[in-house]
Write a protein that holds these residues in place. Structure first.
Motif: not given
Length: 505
Positions: A172, A185, A213
């Motif tokens: 993140d 992702a 995600l």
């Protein structure tokens, strides 16, 4: 603006306030002339990696890390094995250094080889013991993260510990360091599929992270991801090593399962809510995590339910906030817990209770100007524009640190333009105050500072709908131009300064 030596003295005094043993035992490196070269030279000479901490005095999660990780004896012992750099976002040259290492969010902690290659970007949201364990793994590793990713995606066999390093990497906070955000992702999906079953915890993490995600993944979620999610929410013991993902992304996880099976998604939503209840009652978790569990539980409600949350949930929130307020004594941990508690109360419609909590905390807060922004947000929710603007102004005027001052100034201007758009003179005064506080050196126009100035420019241009407003915009542009002209024409910072108020997004 603070001089370099003054900045270091200020940072050092902040560290000292954590406790004498903390300051004595962790030999944080001093940043000389806005550069980390001396620290890298020391690391190379001592054949040690570097540990870079990037944070801010006001930042709630930074204070959580300081209170729960940096005070641990095992972490302090680990600092003897690397060169620790404490980089405060308000230190001289800090924003330029942040660009060098691709760090944006506070806090970010990175383990680096002495040649600058990144070994690991550590997730601050995991529990302190796991953090120390991951750091131990990173200290034993000789493979830079970028190389590790290449090996993992090229079907090369990796030890289970390397898979754990990949799984616990702070994706993140990657900030395109390893992979562009839009491809994150896809990469996590590839890693999840490549991870062997024997690396069980790592595979579960990667599958769950890939599921979280789903919003940026063009393909359907992996059935394996949904199966793992379903298994975890039924067993608190199995879910415990992945609490950070569940606590931060429950709605995303539930919504992702709906793409494959809507009925199953509804069942998993109910189970997730129960799991979050268990987390909220788990005394082995920090109070911040326990409050986060209740905040995350709220996101599982429908939009209609959010307008009138179940009364039992409201009671649960009130009791949890009161317990946290009484239990947390460290002022650094309170800097994290109290804003979280205030946000939680406000989300459940308990805004006056939120205001009372924040106002009571102001006299003893590490950085009360952060709490003032939350009070401004609360006033906005209550449709009290004058109060919202006044709190934003108080927050800006009391903010400490060069980068923080610009960021808080941008928030104040935003509140003014949204809540008091007719007060042209007040808006002009606020913008001019921010500009006059800018030190006319290249290091000023990097990262957070550049983004904050750009936001101000975008807001002003959207606001500019009358001759009076146009005149204000022209005057503040002229004021900023006086600063820009003091920068070297060929320096990239000059272009950033020149373009700050031109409306680019």
């Amino acid at each position: 603006m603070k001089k370099i030596v003054a900045s270091f003295v200020w940072i050092t005094s902040t560290l000292l306030s954590f406790g004498q043993s903390y300051a004595d035992e962790i030999a944080w490196e001093r940043i000389e002339n806005g550069s980390v070269e001396a620290a890298f030279a020391k690391a190379k000479a001592e054949n040690k990696p570097l540990f870079l901490y990037w944070g801010a005095v006001w930042c709630p999660p930074c204070n959580q890390v300081k209170a729960t990780v940096f005070t641990r004896k095992d972490f302090v012992a680990q600092t003897k094995l690397f060169v620790p750099i404490y980089l405060d976002g308000d230190a001289a040259g800090a924003q330029k250094i942040a660009k060098q290492f691709n760090v944006r969010a506070y806090p970010t902690t990175i383990l680096l080889k002495s040649d600058g290659k990144e070994i690991m970007r550590l997730p601050g949201e995991v529990d302190p013991l796991r953090y120390v364990q991951l750091l131990t793994q990173g200290l034993r590793s000789t493979i830079p993260m970028a190389d590790l990713v290449k090996r993992a995606t090229s079907a090369k066999q990796l030890p289970s510990k390397d898979w754990e390093t990949l799984a616990f990497y702070s994706w993140d906070l990657d900030d395109a360091n390893i992979v562009p955000v839009e491809e994150r992702a896809k990469l996590l999906r590839e890693l999840a599929l490549a991870c062997p079953e024997k690396a069980a915890v790592a595979k579960q993490r990667l599958l769950l992270k890939a599921l979280a995600l789903h919003g940026t993944d063009k393909q359907l979620p992996l059935k394996q991801s949904v199966d793992v999610f379903a298994t975890l929410v039924k067993d608190n013991r199995l879910a415990r090593p992945l609490y950070d993902i569940v606590l931060n992304s429950p709605r995303q996880l539930v919504e992702a399962t709906a793409k494959l099976d809507k009925t199953r998604s509804e069942t998993l939503g109910t189970l997730t809510s129960s799991l979050l209840d268990a987390a909220a009652d788990d005394s082995s978790l920090s109070w911040n995590d326990r409050l986060q569990a209740l905040s995350s539980k709220y996101t599982l409600l429908s939009e209609t339910q959010k307008k009138a949350p179940p009364s039992t949930w409201v009671t649960q929130v009130k009791l949890a906030v009161a317990a946290a307020n009484n239990a947390v004594k460290s002022k650094f941990e309170r800097q994290s817990v109290i804003p979280s508690a205030a946000d939680l109360l406000a989300s459940y419609g308990l805004i006056e209770e939120s205001n009372q909590l924040l106002n009571a905390e102001l006299p003893r807060a590490v950085a009360p100007y952060y709490h003032m922004l939350v009070l401004a947000a609360n006033a906005k929710k209550q449709n009290k524009p004058a109060a919202a603007v006044d709190w934003a102004q108080k927050a800006y005027e009391s903010a400490q640190g060069s980068a923080t001052k610009i960021q808080w100034g941008a928030s104040y201007v935003h509140q003014l333009i949204e809540m008091a758009p007719t007060e042209a003179s007040r808006i002009e005064s606020a913008v001019v105050s921010i500009i006059q506080g800018l030190e006319p050196i290249p290091e000023t126009f990097y990262e957070r500072n550049a983004r904050s100035l750009n936001r101000i420019g975008v807001q002003l241009i959207k606001w500019n709908k009358s001759p009076e407003q146009a005149a204000v915009l022209q005057r503040v542009r002229t004021e900023l131009d006086r600063v820009c002209r003091k920068l070297p024409p060929a320096d990239p910072a000059r272009a950033v300064c020149d373009s700050s108020f031109n409306g680019a997004t």
